[in-house]
Design an enzyme around this catalytic site. Structure first.
Site, PDB file in Angstrom:
ATOM      1  N   CYS A   1       6.844  -0.599  -1.970  1.00 54.23           N
ATOM      2  CA  CYS A   1       6.718  -0.365  -0.527  1.00 54.23           C
ATOM      3  C   CYS A   1       5.899  -1.503   0.097  1.00 54.23           C
ATOM      4  O   CYS A   1       5.327  -2.327  -0.598  1.00 54.23           O
ATOM      5  CB  CYS A   1       5.980   0.931  -0.262  1.00 54.23           C
ATOM      6  SG  CYS A   1       6.639   2.321  -1.165  1.00 54.23           S
TER       7      CYS A   1
ATOM      8  N   LYS B   1      22.719 -15.805  -7.623  1.00 56.44           N
ATOM      9  CA  LYS B   1      21.958 -14.645  -8.084  1.00 56.44           C
ATOM     10  C   LYS B   1      22.875 -13.434  -8.244  1.00 56.44           C
ATOM     11  O   LYS B   1      22.741 -12.663  -9.179  1.00 56.44           O
ATOM     12  CB  LYS B   1      20.836 -14.343  -7.074  1.00 56.44           C
ATOM     13  CG  LYS B   1      19.912 -13.198  -7.472  1.00 56.44           C
ATOM     14  CD  LYS B   1      18.992 -13.594  -8.603  1.00 56.44           C
ATOM     15  CE  LYS B   1      18.120 -12.458  -9.095  1.00 56.44           C
ATOM     16  NZ  LYS B   1      17.599 -12.696 -10.445  1.00 56.44           N
TER      17      LYS B   1
END
Ligand code: M6R
Length: 602
Positions: free
Chosen positions: A2, A597
Site C-alpha cells: 500500500c 517485461k
C-alpha cells in the site's frame, strides 16, 4: 504494497489535484482500492474511497473538488479483507471524528478487531488499517492525549506498518513509522508525509527521514518528532535532496535489479505474514487435495519457480504435480484435462499471452484455475478462482528476481500446508535472505572475473537445485548476453562435457543432500581443465574439489526443511553474479536488449 500520503497546508485550498497526482506517483507500488479524506476544523470528515485505479476512482468520486487544509490519501493493496469500498482506506473511528490510513501489515488484526468490538467500538471493515485507528481511539477515549494514545497503540499493533491519522478540531496530522517506509517533506507553506520519497519530491526537496519507532506531528510548515518508547523529542532538521527522481526511485542503488534483489527479504516476510492471515489458503488447499491431477503452468522464470514448487509438493506433501511450460500445456495436456483437474498458473505480470492462452484452453475443458500472481487486477488474477498474491510491489527491472523468490515462497507455503506441516519456520526467511545476500556480495568480486570473459558456460544443479540452475542460467543469458545453459548436473557427461576446455566455467549449485553427486560432476570438469565454481553451504568436499566456492551461510532449520530453504537461497548468488557480470560486460541489466517485461504476444 500500500501507499499513504498526508498533507497539511497553511491556507484552505483545493487539495484534490495534489491528492490525485500523488496517487499516480504511489501507484507503482500496486493497489486495488483508492481513498482520500479531507479533515476540516469543524464539521465532518469528507471521505471518498472505492475499488479501482487512481484516475477512475478520482473521476467517479470527484476527488478534484476536495478542499481543506488537511488531507490523507491511501492506495490499498488487499491483505486483510477483499478489495471493496468497506475495506478501502482511510477509515473513520467509531464516531467519525478521527480518520487514518496505514501501509503495511498489522499481524494481530483479527484479535484486535474482536477486542474493539467487545469494547463497544464501531468496526466497519476487516481491514487492519481500521485497527490502527481504533487502537488510537481506545486510548483517546480513556482520556489520553493523542500522542500518548499513539504511543500506547504502537505497542498493541503487531507487525510492520506506517500510519497517518488526524482529528476534527485540530490543525495537525500525526504519523508513526514501524518497519514500513515513511518520509516527510516540508516547505514554508505545507508539510507532508508519504510512504516513499519519489511521491513527494515534486512537492518539496526539503526532506525529513523518519526512523522506526518515531512519531511525527506535523502542521503547515513545521513538525516535531518524538520517540515512541519514552516520548522524548528528537531533533532532526530537513535535508535537501538533490538527486533526480529516477535515482531516488532506485533507492540509492545503481539499478532497479540490485534494489529488487535487496528487497527480497522484506517481500518474502510480507508474503509470509499475508499467507498466515489469508482466508483463501484453506480453500486452495482443499481444491488441491480434491484434484485428480495438478498442473503447474508458467513461462520463463515463473516456470522455474513452478518446477521447484513441484519438487516441494512431492517432497513435503507427497503429491505429484505436473510442471509444464504454458504453450506446451496446450500441445501436450489439454486434450486430457477436465473439471477434476486443477492448474496452478504462475505469472509475475498475470498478462503473459502464452499463459493466458493456456488458461483459456484449460477453462474450455472446465479445469480449475488457481493463480500465483504479482500484478493486482491482472488477467490471471481475475481468471483465478483463488490466488496467492505475490505481494512484491512493482518489479521494474526486466530480469525477475523478487517475484521469483516470492513465487517459490508461495509454493513452499502451499506444499507445507498440503503436507500438514508447520509453517512457523518461514518467519525466518527475511533474516536468512538478508544474511545470504550480505555474505555473497562479499564473495562475488573474486569470482566474477573468472566468468565474465566467457561467451559460453553451463550452470548445473541436481534435485532441489536443478530448477535453480535453470533460473541462474536464464538470468545469466538474459543480462550478460553470454550463452549459459542450465542443466541437470548428471546430464552434463552425456554430451555437453565435450565443451570443456582450459578454464571453461561451469557453475554447480550444490544442495546439502546432493553434495557427493555434485562433487563427482565437479571432478569431471576439473580433470579436463575446466573451472568449477560451486555455490552451496560451507562443505569440506566442495572446498577441496571446486576451484571457487561461493558460500551460503548455514541456516538453522529442521533437517527435513533445510535443503528446501537452501535451494531457495541458492538463487541469490546467481542473481548477484549475473548482475555483476552484466555490468562487467558493459550492459544495462535493467533493460536487456530485445526483451520486454511483459510478453503480451504469442
Ligand atoms: O510475467 P510472467 O511471470 O508471466 O513472465 C514470464 C517470463 O517472461 C519471465 O519470467 C521472464 O522469463 C523473466 N523476465 C526472466 O527474468
Amino acid at each position: 504494497m500500500c501507499g499513504i500520503f498526508g498533507i497539511v497546508t497553511k491556507e484552505e485550498q483545493q487539495l484534490g489535484p495534489t491528492l490525485i497526482e500523488v496517487g499516480h506517483r504511489l501507484s507503482y507500488r500496486g493497489y486495488d482500492t483508492v481513498g482520500a479524506a479531507t479533515i476540516p476544523q469543524a464539521g465532518k470528515v469528507d471521505l471518498r474511497k472505492d475499488v479501482g485505479k487512481v484516475q477512475e476512482v478520482a473521476d467517479r468520486l470527484n476527488f478534484e473538488e476536495m478542499a481543506g487544509q488537511r488531507a490523507i490519501l491511501q492506495l490499498r493493496w488487499a491483505t486483510f479483507g477483499a478489495p471493496s469500498y468497506t475495506n478501502a482506506q482511510p477509515h473513520l473511528d467509531s464516531d467519525g471524528d478521527m480518520v487514518g490510513a496505514h501501509n503495511g501489515n498489522v499481524v494481530n488484526n483479527v484479535e484486535l478487531r474482536q477486542q474493539f468490538i467487545a469494547e463497544g467500538m464501531t468496526v466497519r471493515s476487516e481491514n487492519d488499517g481500521e485497527s490502527c485507528v481504533h487502537a488510537v481511539e481506545r486510548y483517546v477515549d480513556q482520556g489520553d492525549d493523542i500522542i500518548s494514545a499513539i504511543r500506547k497503540a504502537y505497542h498493541d499493533l503487531e507487525g510492520d506498518y506506517a500510519f497517518v491519522v488526524g482529528r476534527l478540531g485540530e490543525d495537525k496530522l500525526y504519523a508513526i513509522k514501524k518497519g514500513s517506509g515513511l518520509v516527510a517533506g516540508v516547505t514554508d507553506d505545507l508539510t507532508c508525509i508519504a510512504s516513499d520519497l519519489p511521491s513527494i519530491l515534486p512537492i518539496t526537496r526539503e526532506i525529513v527521514r523518519l526512523n522506526d519507532g518515531e512519531i511525527i506531528t506535523f502542521w503547515a510548515g513545521g513538525y516535531e518528532i518524538c520517540n515512541v518508547e519514552d516520548g522524548s523529542l528528537v531533533e532532526r532538521a530537513p535535508e535537501l535532496v538533490e538527486d533526480s527522481i529516477e535515482i531516488v526511485q532506485k533507492g540509492g542503488y545503481d539499478h532497479f535489479m540490485l534494489k529488487e534483489i535487496h528487497e527480497q527479504a522484506q517481500v518474502a516476510g510480507e508474503l509470509f505474514h499475508l499467507l498466515e492471515n489469508s482466508s483463501d489458503i484453506e480453500s486452495m488447499i482443499a481444491k488441491l487435495k480434491a484434484a485428480r491431477n495438478i498442473y503447474i503452468i508458467a513461462c520463463g522464470t515463473s516456470y522455474h519457480a513452478g518446477l521447484l514448487g513441484s519438487i516441494y509438493f512431492a517432497n513435503l506433501a507427497e503429491r505429484v504435480t505436473i510442471p509444464v511450460l504454458a504453450p506446451q500445456f496446450i500441445a501436450h495436456y489439454v486434450p486430457t484435462v477436465g473439471p477434476e483437474d486443477v492448474g496452478i498458473f504462475v505469472s509475475q505480470s498475470g498478462e503473459t499471452k502464452d499463459v493466458l492462452n493456456a488458461i483459456q484452453a484449460a477453462e474450455k475443458r472446465g479445469m480449475g484455475v488457481l493463480g500465483l500472481v504479482n500484478v493486482v487486477g491482472s488477467s490471471l488474477m481475475r481468471a483465478s478462482e483463488y490466488y496467492v498474491p505475490l505481494a512484491c510491489g512493482y518489479e521494474i527491472s526486466v530480469p525477475a528476481t523478487k517475484t521469483f523468490t516470492n513465487q517459490v515462497v508461495g509454493f513452499l507455503y502451499l506444499a507445507l500446508k498440503l503436507g500438514g506441516h508447520e509453517t512457523a519456520a518461514l518467519a525466518n526467511l527475511p533474516q536468512w535472505i538478508d544474511a545470504t545476500i550480505e555474505a555473497v556480495e562479499r564473495q562475488i568480486p573474486s569470482v566474477e572475473g573468472k566468468i565474465s570473459p566467457w561467451d559460453d558456460l553451463y550452470c548445473l544443479g541436481y534435485g532441489l537445485t536443478y530448477p535453480i540452475a535453470l533460473e541462474g542460467a536464464l538470468k545469466l543469458k538474459e543480462i550478460t548476453y553470454a550463452h549459459c545453459e542450465g542443466m541437470l548436473s548428471t546430464e552434463f557427461k552425456h554430451g555437453p562435457l565435450s565443451a570443456v576446455t582450459e578454464g571453461y566455467p561451469v557453475i554447480f549449485v550444490a544442495g546439502p543432500d546432493d553434495t557427493s553427486l555434485i562433487v563427482s560432476g565437479i571432478n569431471e570438469v576439473t580433470c579436463r581443465g575446466g573451472r568449477a565454481i560451486a555455490i552451496g553451504e560451507e562443505d569440506a568436499r566442495l572446498r577441496a574439489n571446486a576451484d571457487d566456492l561461493i558460500v551460503i551461510p548455514t541456516i538453522e532449520a529442521p533437517d527435513w526443511l533445510r535443503p528446501h530453504i537452501v535451494a531457495l537461497l541458492s538463487v541469490l548468488p546467481l542473481q548477484l553474479l549475473s548482475y555483476r557480470i552484466s555490468l562487467a560486460r558493459g550492459f544495462d541489466p535493467d533493460f536487456p536488449r530485445n526483451l520486454s517485461k511483459t510478453l503480451t504476444v504469442d
